[in-house]
Design a protein around this motif. Structure first.
Motif, short mmCIF file in Angstrom:
data_model
loop_
_atom_site.label_atom_id
_atom_site.label_comp_id
_atom_site.label_asym_id
_atom_site.label_seq_id
_atom_site.Cartn_x
_atom_site.Cartn_y
_atom_site.Cartn_z
N VAL A 98 0.87 -1.18 0.00
CA VAL A 98 0.00 0.00 0.00
C VAL A 98 0.90 1.23 0.00
N TRP A 99 0.71 2.10 -0.99
CA TRP A 99 1.53 3.29 -1.17
C TRP A 99 0.72 4.54 -0.85
N ASN A 175 2.46 5.78 -8.76
CA ASN A 175 1.41 5.08 -9.51
C ASN A 175 1.99 3.90 -10.26
N TYR A 176 3.21 4.00 -10.77
CA TYR A 176 3.87 2.88 -11.39
C TYR A 176 4.14 1.77 -10.37
N ALA A 177 4.61 2.17 -9.17
CA ALA A 177 4.84 1.18 -8.10
C ALA A 177 3.53 0.51 -7.69
N ARG A 178 2.45 1.29 -7.65
CA ARG A 178 1.14 0.70 -7.32
C ARG A 178 0.72 -0.32 -8.37
N SER A 179 0.99 -0.04 -9.65
CA SER A 179 0.64 -0.99 -10.69
C SER A 179 1.46 -2.27 -10.58
N LEU A 180 2.70 -2.18 -10.08
CA LEU A 180 3.51 -3.36 -9.88
C LEU A 180 3.07 -4.15 -8.64
N SER A 181 2.41 -3.48 -7.70
CA SER A 181 2.02 -4.12 -6.44
C SER A 181 0.74 -4.94 -6.55
N VAL A 182 0.05 -4.86 -7.68
CA VAL A 182 -1.22 -5.57 -7.82
C VAL A 182 -0.99 -7.04 -8.01
#
Length: 182
Positions: A98-99, A175-182
């Motif tokens: 969670v970011w 937002n890029y890190a969030r897309s990788l965290s899914v």
């Protein structure tokens, strides 16, 4: 005043919880000599059984088979790999992270010192010097806070705001890190 001091240390009273046998004595500041794992000087790698002479084996290069992963992005002291997040406190799992981003910067508009000096100098000679008071400069100060929580751990870093566009850059990275965290 001949009564003995009731608060005098008699030597047999110990502050704090009882210490287990073999615990070293307290010798100074907070956390010293007991350091938190993951902080401080790099530790030597443990010896791997089966290696030549029990010598430690260096970690594999990023992207090599068996390596933890290649660096996808870095924000302050947070580094996102293909499958994990590296922070000074240790590694966190990337999946389910969670970011959060908090913009704690501000942009002020002010008259520069040169504008005030030129306005004073030219106001004496002609009234056109007052136009120098229309000079404005924007100054951005503060930080952008980036927090990540994953695997029961939490880490926060502060990124200095170089200008009003810094928040857009940080939000793009997060937002890029969030897309990788899914």
């Amino acid at each position: 005043m001949s009564a003995p001091n009731p608060y005098q240390d008699s030597g047999d009273y110990q502050w704090g919880p009882p210490q287990s046998p073999g615990t070293p004595e307290y010798s100074g500041g907070y956390g010293y000599p007991h350091t938190v794992p993951g902080y401080g000087y790099p530790q030597t790698l443990p010896a791997v059984p089966g290696a030549a002479g029990g010598a430690p084996i260096a970690p594999a290069a990023a992207g090599a088979p068996g390596a933890p992963g290649m660096t996808m992005l870095s924000l302050g002291d947070i580094t996102v790999l293909q499958d994990s997040i590296v922070t000074p406190a240790g590694m966190l799992p990337l999946k389910g992270a969670v970011w959060n981003v908090t913009d704690m910067s501000r942009t002020d508009e002010k008259i520069p010192t040169a504008g005030v000096v030129l306005a004073v100098i030219f106001a004496i000679f002609c009234l056109l010097g007052l136009f120098f008071l229309l000079m404005k400069e924007k100054v951005t100060t503060g930080f952008i806070q980036v927090s990540v929580s994953s695997g029961g751990r939490h880490h926060t870093t502060m990124i200095p705001a170089a200008g009003p566009q810094t928040i857009q850059w940080v939000m793009g990275q997060v937002n890029y890190a969030r897309s990788l965290s899914v």
